[in-house]
Design a protein around this motif. Structure first.
Motif, mmCIF file in Angstrom:
data_model
loop_
_atom_site.group_PDB
_atom_site.id
_atom_site.type_symbol
_atom_site.label_atom_id
_atom_site.label_comp_id
_atom_site.label_asym_id
_atom_site.label_seq_id
_atom_site.Cartn_x
_atom_site.Cartn_y
_atom_site.Cartn_z
ATOM 1 N N VAL A 55 0.874 -1.175 0.000
ATOM 2 C CA VAL A 55 0.000 0.000 0.000
ATOM 3 C C VAL A 55 0.913 1.228 0.000
ATOM 4 C CG1 VAL A 55 -1.811 1.275 1.199
ATOM 5 C CG2 VAL A 55 -1.808 -1.233 1.240
ATOM 6 N N SER A 61 -7.121 7.088 2.411
ATOM 7 C CA SER A 61 -7.479 5.997 1.497
ATOM 8 C C SER A 61 -6.555 4.804 1.681
ATOM 9 C CB SER A 61 -7.449 6.481 0.040
ATOM 10 O OG SER A 61 -6.147 6.867 -0.352
ATOM 11 N N GLY A 62 -5.266 5.055 1.879
ATOM 12 C CA GLY A 62 -4.337 3.956 2.098
ATOM 13 C C GLY A 62 -4.576 3.254 3.416
ATOM 14 N N THR A 65 -7.847 1.202 3.218
ATOM 15 C CA THR A 65 -7.592 0.000 2.414
ATOM 16 C C THR A 65 -6.835 -1.036 3.236
ATOM 17 O OG1 THR A 65 -7.453 1.347 0.400
ATOM 18 C CG2 THR A 65 -6.589 -0.888 0.282
ATOM 19 N N ALA A 66 -5.752 -0.609 3.870
ATOM 20 C CA ALA A 66 -4.918 -1.525 4.637
ATOM 21 C C ALA A 66 -5.686 -2.115 5.823
ATOM 22 C CB ALA A 66 -3.661 -0.794 5.117
ATOM 23 N N PRO A 76 -1.157 -6.204 4.797
ATOM 24 C CA PRO A 76 -0.804 -4.987 4.062
ATOM 25 C C PRO A 76 0.558 -4.468 4.517
ATOM 26 C CG PRO A 76 -2.429 -4.505 5.750
ATOM 27 C CD PRO A 76 -2.252 -5.987 5.751
ATOM 28 N N ILE A 78 2.556 -1.048 4.342
ATOM 29 C CA ILE A 78 2.336 0.359 4.032
ATOM 30 C C ILE A 78 3.669 1.080 3.854
ATOM 31 C CG2 ILE A 78 1.345 2.529 4.848
ATOM 32 C CD1 ILE A 78 -0.684 0.898 6.436
ATOM 33 N N VAL A 334 -1.587 -1.400 -3.966
ATOM 34 C CA VAL A 334 -2.555 -0.310 -3.980
ATOM 35 C C VAL A 334 -1.779 1.003 -3.993
ATOM 36 C CG1 VAL A 334 -4.441 0.820 -2.744
ATOM 37 C CG2 VAL A 334 -4.243 -1.679 -2.719
ATOM 38 N N ALA A 336 -1.988 4.503 -3.195
ATOM 39 C CA ALA A 336 -2.812 5.438 -2.435
ATOM 40 C C ALA A 336 -2.174 6.816 -2.378
ATOM 41 C CB ALA A 336 -3.027 4.905 -1.021
ATOM 42 N N ALA A 530 -11.205 3.365 -1.559
ATOM 43 C CA ALA A 530 -10.489 2.327 -0.813
ATOM 44 C C ALA A 530 -11.322 1.052 -0.750
ATOM 45 C CB ALA A 530 -10.168 2.827 0.591
#
Length: 566
Positions: A55, A61-62, A65-66, A76, A78, A334, A336, A530
């Motif tokens: 991510v 948004s990140g 999502t995570a 995830p 990050i 992803v 983000a 997300a």
């Protein structure tokens, strides 16, 4: 709906007891219902549990999502170049007893139902934001062309303001079926929403905001001065003339969903949301032991910022290089971050996206935004002038360089905060080359012309804080604002999570953020994209939504936005 939005007259047949939400109109999927369903967002085969997904970016948004991927059993990973939060940035004043300046997002409409799901999840409190002519503001001063007007309600202003309000309401009814659309949104009648919205897309995609109001029958019957006042004072959150070049479709999405009204701020600062989600240990987590959080999976710290994204060694997935040269390969990713970074700051292989996708990313138009804050010894603006009985200072809208000045009350026994100036686009660009001290001096000079008897300087304590988002290399702008003719690009960006027709080497790579959403500049758009990516990743790893709670992927065929021909 000049300034406050509160005076917009509802349609007599409106379902007033049902809330207006940011549902649709392009993809009217009920993200709030999806989040709240007891079946959860979906599942993947046990063989996918523990799979690492990169991510890139720890904005909201990140982080969302995570967080949701972790709940589903993924791991995830990050990457973050600066700090957790992105444009949810609450900057503390030095020695300010916890007093903060909201440098990015600062006001959140309750119609953002998916966002408020996460506010509630982590226990954040909100309160009314002091927008012009709202009870939270107390009083408002509007100064245009050297004329100063003090008001607590719209009725306190000269008749031209009510005439502008009436013209705007009528223009929305005549040109955008406003009341009918809000009725359909209240009822969550997606068929009716599509019937109303889809014909407007080819009609208004190439129409600017200014072109819409100038061409409306309601405004044509009035003077240029009325349009000028509308641009300077605007509706909802202040002047919108800096949005005049943007597509009218962008504006309609805001007003249909009441994003411009009844906004609220987060007590203690909005950056708490991504920070709390980072540390939050969710219930009903799959694969991971109870008590697992994003922070615990990262030993408390995200990976460094990303400098390179290349295809994986097998031709699928990606290999990511961080700023210190460490490499790792992932089967899915992803993005983000702000999407311009994929070409301007990150060495991202062109083969990972189609030419059409690159075109859409590169054509994205970003709004400039500048804010400057000072801390005061107390909320002195609530003092009454002994002669006039009015507030010493008010929420202020002006055609001067400051444009919007907001007074933020932390409590009578706490320091006060003043956003001396909040500006967008050309108005923001005027401040860009000036250091913070010069900005404050010029802002104080402007405000002195409006409040000649006020000793504002005598109340300022500590050091000011400023931000120009376009000057930040990790953002390059504040938020997307589509220009006329950009609908096809927007469709390309938003629909990228539907990947069945993509070649194998481009699958499993998702973009998220408000800049690829239909609701540019609103945190709700970051959250909902997300959730789109989460739905897409479930499909990518051989899973999907529960039959009782279909996700964005499962509902795409029924709710997909209108696709215009090339």
């Amino acid at each position: 709906i000049v300034m406050s939005g509160a005076s917009r007259v509802p349609h007599p047949e409106s379902q007033a007891d049902e809330p207006v939400t940011l549902l649709g109109p392009d993809f009217p999927f009920g993200y709030d219902h999806y989040l709240q369903h007891p079946a959860g967002l979906g599942a993947v085969p046990a063989s996918a549990h523990g799979a690492e997904i990169a991510v890139v970016g720890a904005g909201i948004s990140g982080i969302v999502t995570a967080y949701e991927l972790m709940k589903l059993g993924f791991r995830p990973v990050i990457y973050e170049a600066e700090r957790i939060g992105g444009r949810l940035r609450s900057e503390p004043f030095h020695d300010g007893a916890g007093t903060i300046a909201e440098l990015g997002a600062m006001r959140f409409p309750p119609s953002s139902k998916a966002l408020y799901h996460y506010f509630d999840l982590v226990g954040l409190e909100t309160k009314p934001f002091p927008n012009p002519l709202t009870a939270a503001a107390g009083s408002t001063v509007i100064e245009l062309g050297g004329e100063r007007h003090y008001a607590e309600t719209l009725a306190d202003l000269p008749p031209i303001f009510a005439e502008v309000e009436a013209a705007w309401n009528q223009a929305l009814e005549d040109g955008a079926l406003f009341s009918a659309m809000q009725d359909a949104i209240r009822a969550r009648d997606v068929t009716r929403i599509k019937e109303l919205w889809n014909p407007l897309i080819p009609l208004l995609d190439e129409e600017s905001f200014y072109g819409f109001i100038a061409g409306s029958k309601a405004f044509r019957s009035l003077s240029f001065r009325h349009r000028e006042v509308f641009g300077q004072v605007g509706f909802g959150t202040g002047g919108w003339d800096t949005d005049f070049p943007n597509s009218m479709l962008e504006i309609l999405r805001v007003v249909y969903g009441n994003a411009d009204t009844d906004q609220r701020s987060v007590v203690g600062g909005c950056q708490q949301l991504p920070q709390r989600l980072w540390r939050h240990a969710p219930e009903n987590i799959v694969h991971w032991p109870a008590g697992t959080s994003l922070a615990s999976l990262h030993n408390g710290v995200p990976r460094p910022g990303v400098t390179r994204i290349q295809p994986g060694p097998t031709g699928t997935g990606v290999t990511i290089t961080d700023r210190w040269g460490s490499e790792a390969t992932y089967s899915a990713m992803v993005a983000a971050c702000q999407i311009w970074l994929l070409s301007a700051r990150i060495d991202c292989a062109e083969s990972l996206f189609s030419p059409a996708m690159w075109m859409a990313m590169e054509r994205t138009h970003y709004m400039k935004s500048s804010k400057t804050f000072v801390m005061t010894d107390r909320p002195f603006w609530k003092d009454k002038d002994p002669v006039t009985g009015r507030d010493r200072m008010s929420m202020t809208l002006s055609d001067r360089m400051t444009r919007g000045t907001y007074l933020l009350d932390q409590g009578d026994d706490q320091p006060g905060v003043i956003c001396l100036s909040y500006t967008w686009n050309d108005d923001a660009q005027k401040w860009l080359s000036l250091p913070v001290g010069d900005r404050v001096e010029l802002m104080l000079h402007n405000l002195k012309q409006i409040y000649p008897e006020l000793d504002l300087r005598g109340h300022i304590v500590g050091e000011p804080i400023t931000m120009s988002w376009e000057a930040n290399p990790n953002f390059m702008g504040a938020f997307k604002g589509n220009l006329p003719g950009h609908y096809r690009y927007q469709y390309q960006l938003f629909s990228h999570f539907i990947q069945d027709t993509l070649p194998p080497h481009q699958r499993g790579i998702f973009v998220v953020g408000d800049d690829i959403s239909w609701t540019a500049g609103w945190t709700e758009g970051a959250v909902t994209t997300a959730l789109n990516a989460v739905s897409g990743l479930l499909r990518h790893f051989g899973g999907g939504a529960h039959p009782d709670n279909p996700g964005p992927v499962e509902q795409w065929a029924a709710l997909a936005p209108l696709k215009l021909p090339d």
